[in-house]
Design a protein around this motif. Structure first.
Motif, mmCIF file in Angstrom:
data_model
loop_
_atom_site.group_PDB
_atom_site.id
_atom_site.type_symbol
_atom_site.label_atom_id
_atom_site.label_comp_id
_atom_site.label_asym_id
_atom_site.label_seq_id
_atom_site.Cartn_x
_atom_site.Cartn_y
_atom_site.Cartn_z
ATOM 1 N N ASP A 123 -6.156 -6.198 1.582
ATOM 2 C CA ASP A 123 -7.466 -6.169 0.934
ATOM 3 C C ASP A 123 -8.059 -4.769 0.832
ATOM 4 O O ASP A 123 -9.135 -4.586 0.253
ATOM 5 C CB ASP A 123 -8.460 -7.064 1.690
ATOM 6 C CG ASP A 123 -8.124 -8.531 1.543
ATOM 7 O OD1 ASP A 123 -7.663 -8.920 0.459
ATOM 8 O OD2 ASP A 123 -8.301 -9.286 2.520
ATOM 9 N N VAL A 124 -7.403 -3.771 1.386
ATOM 10 C CA VAL A 124 -7.940 -2.407 1.354
ATOM 11 C C VAL A 124 -7.760 -1.810 -0.039
ATOM 12 O O VAL A 124 -6.659 -1.817 -0.597
ATOM 13 C CB VAL A 124 -7.245 -1.519 2.399
ATOM 14 C CG1 VAL A 124 -7.716 -0.079 2.274
ATOM 15 C CG2 VAL A 124 -7.514 -2.040 3.800
ATOM 16 N N ARG A 125 -8.846 -1.301 -0.610
ATOM 17 C CA ARG A 125 -8.802 -0.628 -1.910
ATOM 18 C C ARG A 125 -8.991 0.862 -1.691
ATOM 19 O O ARG A 125 -10.000 1.288 -1.134
ATOM 20 C CB ARG A 125 -9.894 -1.144 -2.843
ATOM 21 C CG ARG A 125 -9.641 -2.558 -3.341
ATOM 22 C CD ARG A 125 -10.522 -3.566 -2.670
ATOM 23 N NE ARG A 125 -11.928 -3.322 -2.978
ATOM 24 C CZ ARG A 125 -12.925 -3.800 -2.251
ATOM 25 N NH1 ARG A 125 -12.677 -4.521 -1.173
ATOM 26 N NH2 ARG A 125 -14.175 -3.570 -2.596
ATOM 27 N N VAL A 126 -8.007 1.638 -2.113
ATOM 28 C CA VAL A 126 -8.035 3.079 -1.902
ATOM 29 C C VAL A 126 -8.772 3.757 -3.051
ATOM 30 O O VAL A 126 -8.492 3.494 -4.224
ATOM 31 C CB VAL A 126 -6.608 3.638 -1.776
ATOM 32 C CG1 VAL A 126 -6.623 5.164 -1.676
ATOM 33 C CG2 VAL A 126 -5.917 3.033 -0.552
ATOM 34 N N ARG A 127 -9.713 4.638 -2.711
ATOM 35 C CA ARG A 127 -10.517 5.330 -3.714
ATOM 36 C C ARG A 127 -10.551 6.839 -3.423
ATOM 37 O O ARG A 127 -10.466 7.278 -2.275
ATOM 38 C CB ARG A 127 -11.952 4.788 -3.707
ATOM 39 C CG ARG A 127 -12.054 3.306 -4.052
ATOM 40 C CD ARG A 127 -11.663 3.045 -5.494
ATOM 41 N NE ARG A 127 -11.884 1.667 -5.898
ATOM 42 C CZ ARG A 127 -10.926 0.736 -5.972
ATOM 43 N NH1 ARG A 127 -9.671 1.067 -5.650
ATOM 44 N NH2 ARG A 127 -11.210 -0.484 -6.371
ATOM 45 N N GLN A 167 0.832 -1.197 0.000
ATOM 46 C CA GLN A 167 0.000 0.000 0.000
ATOM 47 C C GLN A 167 0.874 1.257 0.000
ATOM 48 O O GLN A 167 1.994 1.246 0.508
ATOM 49 C CB GLN A 167 -0.907 0.017 1.238
ATOM 50 C CG GLN A 167 -1.855 -1.165 1.345
ATOM 51 C CD GLN A 167 -3.087 -1.000 0.463
ATOM 52 O OE1 GLN A 167 -3.233 -0.016 -0.244
ATOM 53 N NE2 GLN A 167 -3.978 -1.987 0.507
ATOM 54 N N GLY A 168 0.324 2.337 -0.549
ATOM 55 C CA GLY A 168 1.066 3.592 -0.600
ATOM 56 C C GLY A 168 0.457 4.680 0.253
ATOM 57 O O GLY A 168 0.799 5.847 0.102
ATOM 58 N N LEU A 203 -7.970 -2.454 8.249
ATOM 59 C CA LEU A 203 -6.997 -1.757 9.087
ATOM 60 C C LEU A 203 -6.481 -2.725 10.155
ATOM 61 O O LEU A 203 -7.246 -3.281 10.931
ATOM 62 C CB LEU A 203 -7.645 -0.539 9.742
ATOM 63 C CG LEU A 203 -6.739 0.333 10.606
ATOM 64 C CD1 LEU A 203 -5.613 0.928 9.774
ATOM 65 C CD2 LEU A 203 -7.545 1.439 11.276
ATOM 66 N N ARG A 204 -5.164 -2.911 10.175
ATOM 67 C CA ARG A 204 -4.567 -3.880 11.093
ATOM 68 C C ARG A 204 -4.310 -3.255 12.458
ATOM 69 O O ARG A 204 -4.272 -2.037 12.615
ATOM 70 C CB ARG A 204 -3.255 -4.405 10.502
ATOM 71 C CG ARG A 204 -3.451 -5.219 9.226
ATOM 72 C CD ARG A 204 -2.130 -5.498 8.557
ATOM 73 N NE ARG A 204 -2.282 -6.399 7.420
ATOM 74 C CZ ARG A 204 -1.368 -6.532 6.457
ATOM 75 N NH1 ARG A 204 -0.260 -5.819 6.492
ATOM 76 N NH2 ARG A 204 -1.584 -7.376 5.459
#
Length: 426
Positions: free
Chosen positions: A283-287, A210-211, A274-275
């Motif tokens: 699995d988090v998709r950033v939008r 993730q970024g 969120l861990r």
């Protein structure tokens, strides 16, 4: 499994760039540690060579007799080893030495067949590398359908990117279903999905990095409609957003600036969100946040959230991106390390510095890295810095990839992420 030959070059003339790449490939194919007669080629070109893509593919195909299958695409940037190419005409190629019955190039002309009612796929439908046209209608549904045509449900790849028309490359022994299809197919495709499906015997180790970093706690989406977040944990979504950012619509410019710098991380119920460590799960998709609705106290995002999903407000962060990329590289190394190491393997594993020569004992034959076009040197602080992190962590593994208009991992479409996949030997 021997190392995969690879090469990359930039030059204003495509023929010269291709010749430089071929010289690197042939030099490596003559070395004992590298595959001498690989059959699958992965080709990535920058968008400045997009119009020459067909000629480049034909030239490479004719120049490498052992390579009968090709896959790849166009990117606004491409990567190879510890280099990245933006705003310059460039070519990157990797030649994969894989059993012929354990992979297949697919495209719209030769799609993967569905898994039958008994769940019995063909020998090559374990996982797949995917290149997709970002303008394709119902792309998320097509990605999900393709994932369902593999036994693992795992895809990795990304969306073509560029400042003009983008293309995909697909040539294979079964890449056309009829003589008419052969006539229509030059190996350069637009629209839809293409790529390579791999069999179970081909070991792939893949991770998503993730970024972004979270700036709020995780909340449940309790009401939504189309692309609107209406309530979060039962509270109006807009009120929650403004509270988290510490701004008010009474000061509109300040609020707009803060919202523009903020994104939404979505995770399905039961997924890796969120861990506890405070970082985003795979699995988090950033939008993007694309609008505010003061009347309904709602927030519009570039997705269609559903009640029951979870979300977190996030921001892009170079430091978090570097740390997370280092983390996934470490996870890949750990997964490939045998429980009991010989002295040769232990020595090779310890050589992670950028100057370290890649060694077959390290069990990595090659790698593919698909990163968001919004990442790269501009996000990591210097040209090639993102790729240098990978090389420092994995050693001088042969690597190619491209900077995408969206990344694909499992059955999801991502943004601001990197997807690193390693071909490993047992």
């Amino acid at each position: 499994m021997k190392l995969f030959p690879s090469g990359h070059a930039t030059h204003p003339q495509w023929r010269t760039a291709a010749d430089l790449v071929l010289a690197q490939l042939r030099g490596q194919m003559a070395q004992p540690d590298y595959a001498s007669a690989p059959s699958l080629g992965l080709l990535y070109v920058t968008d400045l060579f997009a119009e020459d893509g067909g000629r480049i593919l034909d030239y490479l195909n004719e120049s490498l007799p052992s390579v009968s299958n090709w896959s790849g695409t166009v990117g606004i940037g491409i990567s190879a080893h510890n280099a990245e190419y933006f705003d310059e005409p460039a070519i990157a190629v990797m030649l994969c030495d894989l059993p012929a019955d354990q992979y297949r190039v697919f495209s719209g002309l030769a799609p993967l067949p569905p898994v039958d009612a008994m769940g019995a796929p063909t020998e090559y439908q374990h996982a797949a590398l995917v290149h997709a046209d970002p303008s394709t209608h119902d792309l998320p549904d097509l990605v999900a359908d393709l994932a369902a045509r593999t036994t693992t449900g795992y895809l990795f790849g990304g969306l073509s990117s560029g400042r003009g028309a983008t293309y995909q490359f697909a040539i294979g022994g079964q890449a056309a279903r009829s003589a008419e299809d052969v006539e229509r197919s030059s190996g350069v495709l637009s629209g839809g999905l293409s790529g390579v499906a791999f069999g179970e015997s081909i070991r792939l180790v893949s991770r998503v990095t993730q970024g972004c970093h979270p700036i709020s706690r995780e909340r449940a989406i309790t009401e939504s409609e189309d692309n609107l977040l209406i309530t979060l944990d039962g509270e109006p979504a807009l009120d929650v957003l403004l509270s988290e950012l510490g701004v008010s619509l009474d000061h509109p410019q300040e609020a707009i600036d803060a919202v523009r710098a903020t994104l939404v991380g979505l995770a399905s119920a039961g997924a890796d969100g969120l861990r506890r460590t405070g970082d985003l799960g795979a699995d988090v998709r950033v939008r993007h946040i694309i609008g505010l609705d003061p009347n309904r106290r709602a927030v519009a995002i570039a997705d269609h959230p559903e009640a029951g999903m979870r979300m977190t407000f996030v921001r892009r962060d170079p430091q978090a991106a570097r740390a997370d990329l280092t983390r996934i590289c470490a996870e890949i190394r750990e997964e490939l390390e045998p429980e009991e190491q010989s002295l040769e393997v232990a020595t090779a594993m310890a050589a992670g510095e950028a100057e370290a020569r890649m060694h077959p004992a390290r069990r990595m034959a090659g790698a593919i890295y698909v990163s968001c076009s919004g990442r790269g040197g501009a996000h990591f602080g210097a040209p090639g810095a993102e790729l240098q992190i990978v090389r420092h962590a994995l050693g001088d593994v042969p690597l190619v990839g491209f900077f995408a208009g969206g990344e694909i991992a499992r059955h999801h479409l991502y943004g601001y992420t990197g997807v690193l996949t390693v071909f490993a030997s047992d």
